[in-house]
Design an enzyme around this catalytic site. Structure first.
Site, short mmCIF file in Angstrom:
data_model
loop_
_atom_site.label_atom_id
_atom_site.label_comp_id
_atom_site.label_asym_id
_atom_site.label_seq_id
_atom_site.Cartn_x
_atom_site.Cartn_y
_atom_site.Cartn_z
N ASN A 9 0.87 -1.18 0.00
CA ASN A 9 0.00 0.00 0.00
C ASN A 9 0.91 1.23 0.00
O ASN A 9 1.50 1.56 1.02
CB ASN A 9 -0.89 -0.03 1.25
CG ASN A 9 -1.74 1.22 1.39
OD1 ASN A 9 -1.76 2.08 0.49
ND2 ASN A 9 -2.43 1.34 2.51
N LYS A 11 0.18 4.24 -0.23
CA LYS A 11 -0.44 5.43 0.38
C LYS A 11 -0.20 6.66 -0.50
O LYS A 11 -0.18 6.53 -1.73
CB LYS A 11 0.06 5.61 1.82
CG LYS A 11 -0.10 4.31 2.64
CD LYS A 11 0.08 4.48 4.10
CE LYS A 11 -0.13 3.13 4.80
NZ LYS A 11 -0.04 3.22 6.24
N HIS A 93 -9.43 0.98 4.87
CA HIS A 93 -8.16 1.19 5.57
C HIS A 93 -8.39 2.09 6.78
O HIS A 93 -9.20 3.03 6.72
CB HIS A 93 -7.13 1.81 4.62
CG HIS A 93 -5.76 1.78 5.21
ND1 HIS A 93 -5.34 2.72 6.12
CD2 HIS A 93 -4.74 0.91 5.06
CE1 HIS A 93 -4.10 2.43 6.49
NE2 HIS A 93 -3.71 1.33 5.86
N GLU A 95 -6.77 4.46 7.95
CA GLU A 95 -6.57 5.89 7.69
C GLU A 95 -7.82 6.50 7.06
O GLU A 95 -8.16 7.66 7.32
CB GLU A 95 -5.33 6.10 6.81
CG GLU A 95 -4.05 5.88 7.62
CD GLU A 95 -2.88 5.34 6.84
OE1 GLU A 95 -2.87 5.43 5.60
OE2 GLU A 95 -1.94 4.81 7.48
N GLU A 165 -5.20 -5.08 10.51
CA GLU A 165 -4.22 -4.02 10.72
C GLU A 165 -4.53 -3.28 12.02
O GLU A 165 -5.36 -2.35 12.04
CB GLU A 165 -4.27 -3.01 9.56
CG GLU A 165 -3.89 -3.59 8.22
CD GLU A 165 -3.30 -2.54 7.29
OE1 GLU A 165 -2.21 -2.76 6.77
OE2 GLU A 165 -3.92 -1.47 7.11
N GLY A 171 2.48 2.36 10.80
CA GLY A 171 3.38 3.50 10.66
C GLY A 171 4.08 3.89 11.95
O GLY A 171 4.65 4.98 12.04
N SER A 211 3.52 -2.00 10.33
CA SER A 211 4.97 -2.02 10.57
C SER A 211 5.64 -3.34 10.18
O SER A 211 6.59 -3.78 10.81
CB SER A 211 5.29 -1.68 12.03
OG SER A 211 4.85 -0.36 12.33
P1 13P Z 1 3.11 0.49 7.64
O1 13P Z 1 3.65 -0.81 7.07
O2 13P Z 1 3.83 1.69 7.13
O3 13P Z 1 3.01 0.42 9.13
O4 13P Z 1 1.62 0.64 7.09
C1 13P Z 1 0.76 -0.44 7.18
C2 13P Z 1 -0.45 -0.16 6.41
O5 13P Z 1 -1.24 0.70 6.78
C3 13P Z 1 -0.69 -0.91 5.18
O6 13P Z 1 -1.96 -0.70 4.70
#
Ligand code: 13P
Length: 257
Positions: A9, A11, A93, A95, A165, A171, A211
């Site tokens: 992803n 982002k 997601h 976010e 997740e 993150g 992560s």
């Molecule tokens: P990170 O791997 O940067 O923690 O992000 C995970 C994520 O949100 C994947 O969709």
């Protein structure tokens, strides 16, 4: 035996030039025995689609809207995603849930639309730190699953990938321990078994995200119910993403022996 699925992803990262450079590196990686998906931002989908065409890398979007077309400024429809060459789409997601008002209901509407248009959805669920510390994890996961899967038939369920997740692991550099991931994945599979029966529960793939990196991927992917990873930051580096792909294949080979 579930084939592992590793998805990146991206982002809101990478210009076109950066995206193309990364894809060229990814095309050189060995992607046998693992499903590999990359989810660039909307702006890069069209040109990345041309680069990965005919390769083992599947293309995904990071979100979609449920209507096929119309006066919905700023939104992108499932028809457009299929048209541009996407096979996958991330839905729900955290976010999007925390920053952009996504709800269990909108996740469900998007899931229904994605399935209707032949996309393969990757549906994200996971608890916040406060929810985990308040012993609400299983309650939240159940609510998110019930919301997302409302009205979904077993035949459609088979085309879905779930991604667990935990919000506190995204993150932050603080991944769930393999045991924490396995505990929730097993719970999700149990829920699927009750909702759809054991056949779908056994075959539906559940990714872990939060992560994941080259160093911790193997221990997470060795868990019985961890069938892949949804990778954020580490998916922007070809060598790290390649190591995670390899770890997935090796972990699952080990599980069979
Ligand atoms: P990170 O791997 O940067 O923690 O992000 C995970 C994520 O949100 C994947 O969709």
């Amino acid at each position: 035996m579930r084939k592992p699925i590793i998805a990146g992803n991206w982002k809101m990262h990478l210009t076109l030039a950066e995206a193309h450079a990364l894809v060229r590196q990814l095309l050189g990686l060995d992607a046998k025995s693992v499903d590999v998906v990359i989810c660039p931002p909307f702006t890069a989908l069209s040109s990345v689609a041309a680069l990965v065409k005919g390769s083992r890398i599947g293309l995904g979007a990071q979100d979609l809207f449920w209507e096929p077309q119309g006066a919905f400024t700023g939104e992108v429809s499932p028809v457009m995603l299929v048209d541009v060459g996407c096979r996958y789409v991330i839905i729900g997601h955290s976010e999007r849930r925390t920053l952009f008002g996504e709800t269990d209901e909108s996740v469900n509407r998007k899931l229904v639309a994605a399935l209707k248009h032949g996309l393969l959805p990757i549906v994200c669920i996971g608890e916040t730190l406060a929810q985990r510390e308040g012993h609400q994890t299983f309650h939240v996961i159940t609510r998110q699953l019930e919301g997302a899967f409302t009205g979904i038939a077993e035949a459609d369920g088979a085309r879905i990938t779930l991604a667990y997740e935990p919000v506190w692991a995204i993150g932050t550099g603080r991944n769930a321990t393999p045991e924490q991931a396995q505990e929730v994945h097993a719970f999700i599979r149990q829920w699927l078994g009750k909702r759809f029966g054991s056949s779908l529960a056994d075959s539906l793939r559940i990714q872990y995200g939060g992560s994941v990196n080259a160093a911790n991927a193997a221990s997470l992917l060795q868990q019985l119910d961890v069938d892949g990873a949804l990778v954020g930051g580490a998916s922007l580096k070809a060598d790290a993403f390649g190591t995670i792909m390899k770890a997935a294949v090796e972990a699952k080979v080990k599980a069979v022996v």
